[in-house]
Motif scaffolding. Sequence first.
Motif, short mmCIF file in Angstrom:
data_model
loop_
_atom_site.label_atom_id
_atom_site.label_comp_id
_atom_site.label_asym_id
_atom_site.label_seq_id
_atom_site.Cartn_x
_atom_site.Cartn_y
_atom_site.Cartn_z
N ILE A 189 0.81 -1.21 0.00
CA ILE A 189 0.00 0.00 0.00
C ILE A 189 0.85 1.27 0.00
N VAL A 190 2.17 1.14 -0.02
CA VAL A 190 3.05 2.31 0.08
C VAL A 190 3.74 2.55 -1.26
N GLN A 191 3.72 3.81 -1.68
CA GLN A 191 4.49 4.22 -2.86
C GLN A 191 5.38 5.38 -2.44
N PHE A 192 6.69 5.21 -2.59
CA PHE A 192 7.64 6.26 -2.23
C PHE A 192 8.35 6.77 -3.47
N VAL A 193 8.50 8.10 -3.56
CA VAL A 193 9.31 8.70 -4.62
C VAL A 193 10.09 9.87 -4.05
N PRO A 194 11.34 10.03 -4.41
CA PRO A 194 12.09 11.24 -4.02
C PRO A 194 11.73 12.37 -4.98
N TYR A 195 11.42 13.51 -4.43
CA TYR A 195 11.00 14.65 -5.26
C TYR A 195 12.12 15.09 -6.20
N ARG A 196 13.37 14.89 -5.80
CA ARG A 196 14.48 15.38 -6.62
C ARG A 196 14.49 14.77 -8.02
N LYS A 197 13.89 13.60 -8.17
CA LYS A 197 13.82 12.99 -9.49
C LYS A 197 12.92 13.77 -10.44
#
Length: 629
Positions: free
Chosen positions: A573-581
């Motif tokens: 249920i978790v989706q992680f993304v770094p904003y810097r991308k």
Amino acid sequence: MSFLNRLRMRSVASGATQRSHSLKYESKQSLYIRVWGLDCFYTNNSQPHNIEEVETQGKRNQTQPKLLTQLHSQLLATQVPMANSASPVATPCVSKVELTVSCENLLDMDVGSKSDPLCVLLMNTSGNQWFEVDRTERIKNCLNPKFAKKFVVDYYFELVQKLRFGVYDIDNKTFDLSDDDFLGELECSLGQIVSSCKLTRPLVLKNKRPAGKGTITIRAEEIKDNRVVNFEVEARKLDKKDFFGKSDPYLEFYRQTETGWQLAHRTEVVKNNLNPCWRPFKIPLRSLCAGDMDKPIKVDCYDYDNDGSHDLIGIFETTMKRLQEASRSAPAEFDCINSKKKQKKKNYKNSGVVSVKVCQITREYTFLDYIMGGCQINFTVGVDFTGSNGDPRLPESLHYISPQGVNEYLSAIWSVGLVVQDYDSDKMFPAFGFGAQIPPTWQVSHEFPLNFNPANPYCAGVEGVVEAYRMCLPQVKLYGPTNFAPIINHVAQFAQQALQQKTASQYYVLLIITDGVITDMDQTRGAIVAASRLPMSIIIVGVGRADFTDMEILDGDDGRLTAITGEPAVRDIVQFVPYRKFHNSPKEELAKCVLAEVPGQVVTFFNMMKLTPPKSNTPVDASNGPTQN
């Protein structure tokens, strides 16, 4: 010859799509092409009713959008499952939506008769760039038209797809609409339409004034074949292929296409067994036979080998019509034939018998079934106010609001919120902060409303969330630590209450924006594992340049997340993304990335719980749930 067929021929020539027994089962090559983010559409060729006059408005050069859309659809339909999975590879959640348009009380622009209306649909690609999707027929002398020609568009949950419906009075045979009388228009998003099913709005003129009493109504319907085939299959007396053991059999189901056989499903391997019984499995009907009950289906039975040199046990062909005759008391049975062995052996009968005990077609709900059936997507925001963000008054701070009025926190809120807000009828979003000292006692809080109103933490739309964040920022002292569990548990309480309704009426999406390492990792893991059993998804956007290794652990893409007790999450249920991308990307790209998995998570949960859309009387397929194989 289509572009896709040419591509396939080249691939076959190079061996890309041919079955290779020199490849390992875990790493078998396949033609696997994914087309992402094609904002393309195709026209519906259905003919309008005879009672309405159709006037050709000239030929438009729509070859490219049509080709790209057809290519997109074909590629998604022909993806080959990866070899280490017993079920087909999941495709991006894209549906085709049919839009039906009608109008009432249009302006009468003709002297001596009534207006002759036509509706044109345009889509916004970026900024002020609009392109025409299609046009309806023209209806003569009618101020309350019901257009027969439909608009068909591709639907993506993770995008804000802006549409403009323009209505014109057509009095000539030119294609150009600039010399026709403008009767009004409506701008809205596709998300607004599908979440309403039926959207009625007043028409406005170019100066945004009302177009008289004119209104436009758009009805949405998903174009789909959501039928699945549920199988229970076993075999007996299969050939022994292994020198030191028996055989390790598995099955591959293929559908017939113009260019040959296409893999639709692969079962799991049953080790060291000549009389295997495979676990129940399901195959989408469109993947198996494209809905044609008489289309040939080929089934290969192989003996699995670790070195990839899988041995063919036998093959048989059948059809859905024949398979549906199966029952537990009278299974549909098929001889597995090995042609090479048959040629060598005089009294050859078969290499075993495959017995289909269950072949039942059922329907599964799709994401749009739930949305158009009344399911609300509830959006909650959690903002990190820990000291590691830096002093908000200084330009190097992640909370520093630039002269242009933006920072990474605000960008993430806008990007995700603008998409999700279309699926919440009241558009009231709770917004919280964590990790700050708050007035008047200046105690550290890990769950405080941005508007400082615990009794009513709701903000009016995304704009309200942004305004609450701006007002809150100078009133708190950034502190720490970075604890996620309190805000996850807070939203989980509401998700738990929604579950008591025994219908798929509510689903919760929590957006957490953070700059650093989690302090309460064990508690957070436990909170996520518990939330995996609830109608809830969590999106984490990491801002700044910190080490986000712990976030990658929470995102279960590389393996199932477990609590400190060892209890596993029942679903990811978790989706992680770094904003810097996405720092230098269009704002839509962040939303596309973080929201792409939400439709699948919604469907998986409600199917797992066997919950139906609020406006549906059809029970959910009892065999639904997490993939069996």
